[in-house]
Scaffold this motif. Structure first.
Motif, PDB file in Angstrom:
ATOM      1  N   MET A 143       8.909  10.702  -5.388  1.00 38.15           N
ATOM      2  CA  MET A 143       8.044   9.732  -4.739  1.00 38.15           C
ATOM      3  C   MET A 143       6.751  10.440  -4.329  1.00 38.15           C
ATOM      4  O   MET A 143       6.785  11.522  -3.766  1.00 38.15           O
ATOM      5  CB  MET A 143       8.771   9.154  -3.517  1.00 38.15           C
ATOM      6  N   ARG A 144       5.641   9.800  -4.613  1.00 34.14           N
ATOM      7  CA  ARG A 144       4.337  10.359  -4.253  1.00 34.14           C
ATOM      8  C   ARG A 144       3.879   9.786  -2.919  1.00 34.14           C
ATOM      9  O   ARG A 144       4.138   8.621  -2.613  1.00 34.14           O
ATOM     10  CB  ARG A 144       3.300  10.036  -5.329  1.00 34.14           C
ATOM     11  N   LYS A 145       3.166  10.599  -2.168  1.00 26.62           N
ATOM     12  CA  LYS A 145       2.682  10.182  -0.853  1.00 26.62           C
ATOM     13  C   LYS A 145       1.756   8.966  -0.961  1.00 26.62           C
ATOM     14  O   LYS A 145       1.753   8.097  -0.098  1.00 26.62           O
ATOM     15  CB  LYS A 145       1.961  11.361  -0.193  1.00 26.62           C
ATOM     16  N   GLU A 146       0.983   8.898  -2.055  1.00 23.76           N
ATOM     17  CA  GLU A 146       0.054   7.772  -2.260  1.00 23.76           C
ATOM     18  C   GLU A 146       0.788   6.442  -2.397  1.00 23.76           C
ATOM     19  O   GLU A 146       0.208   5.379  -2.210  1.00 23.76           O
ATOM     20  CB  GLU A 146      -0.799   7.977  -3.524  1.00 23.76           C
ATOM     21  N   ASP A 147       2.059   6.499  -2.783  1.00 25.20           N
ATOM     22  CA  ASP A 147       2.857   5.286  -2.971  1.00 25.20           C
ATOM     23  C   ASP A 147       3.650   4.917  -1.722  1.00 25.20           C
ATOM     24  O   ASP A 147       4.527   4.064  -1.770  1.00 25.20           O
ATOM     25  CB  ASP A 147       3.833   5.478  -4.140  1.00 25.20           C
ATOM     26  N   CYS A 148       3.344   5.613  -0.619  1.00 25.61           N
ATOM     27  CA  CYS A 148       4.093   5.414   0.619  1.00 25.61           C
ATOM     28  C   CYS A 148       3.161   5.135   1.788  1.00 25.61           C
ATOM     29  O   CYS A 148       1.947   5.318   1.688  1.00 25.61           O
ATOM     30  CB  CYS A 148       4.902   6.675   0.944  1.00 25.61           C
ATOM     31  N   PHE A 149       3.743   4.703   2.881  1.00 22.12           N
ATOM     32  CA  PHE A 149       2.995   4.556   4.125  1.00 22.12           C
ATOM     33  C   PHE A 149       3.675   5.393   5.200  1.00 22.12           C
ATOM     34  O   PHE A 149       4.888   5.638   5.162  1.00 22.12           O
ATOM     35  CB  PHE A 149       2.871   3.090   4.560  1.00 22.12           C
ATOM     36  N   TYR A 150       2.853   5.854   6.125  1.00 21.27           N
ATOM     37  CA  TYR A 150       3.310   6.689   7.228  1.00 21.27           C
ATOM     38  C   TYR A 150       4.084   5.819   8.202  1.00 21.27           C
ATOM     39  O   TYR A 150       3.575   4.825   8.704  1.00 21.27           O
ATOM     40  CB  TYR A 150       2.089   7.315   7.906  1.00 21.27           C
TER      41      TYR A 150
END
Length: 175
Positions: free
Chosen positions: A1-8
């Motif tokens: 999973m890439r950070k760009e595809d996630c939310f904090y």
């Protein structure tokens, strides 16, 4: 999973028990929404690592108390403190009409009731005590406090955010 595809989602702030339980400080207005998660991603050595949740509950309304699978000791838990927690973007709850997530409005055109077209919304600065819209006006940055009273309308279909800011605020950046 890439950070760009996630939310904090939040940050692991402390251990809770000697059995490996942890407290996550959630960055949300609706902590209840995140009680039934099966897993989260924890940033560990610059990678997002999945952790599966055995059980979770709210502690003091904004802290999520979690027990991850295979984290059974204080030592295991200690290694995760101060790590950031993420979820995939598709896990974000659906919002009402004029509500928005910061990542959604990047690239929207910003207009003001009195000033007219301001420019392109390039970011939202959350590092200051007051979140700020960052707007590019012909190469100059205009910062406008993200305040409900200043947001007249969010037109998601046309990607425009209509503002009504105090007189002189925008011009202050352009002099």
């Amino acid at each position: 999973m890439r950070k760009e595809d996630c939310f904090y989602l939040g940050k692991i702030v402390s251990k809770f028990s000697f059995k490996g339980e942890l407290l996550i400080k959630l960055d949300t207005d609706d902590p209840q929404h995140y009680l039934k998660m099966e897993s989260v991603f924890v940033e560990y050595r610059k990678k997002l690592v999945p952790f599966f949740i055995q059980k979770s509950s709210l502690q003091k309304s904004e802290l999520l108390r979690v027990k991850f699978e295979d984290i059974d000791t204080e030592e295991d838990a200690e290694d995760l403190i101060k790590r950031e927690v993420y979820l995939p973007l598709e896990e974000l709850p659906t919002l009402e009409n004029d509500q928005f997530y910061f990542h959604e409005i990047i690239g929207y055109r910003a207009t003001d009731k009195s000033f007219g077209a301001i420019g392109l919304l390039t970011g939202v600065n959350t590092t200051s005590p007051q979140a700020l819209f960052e707007i590019d006006h012909n190469g100059k940055q205009v910062l406008i406090p993200l305040n409900d009273d200043f947001i007249a309308q969010v037109d998601k279909e046309n990607k425009i955010i209509h503002l009504d800011v105090p007189e002189g605020l925008i011009e202050m950046y352009l002099e």
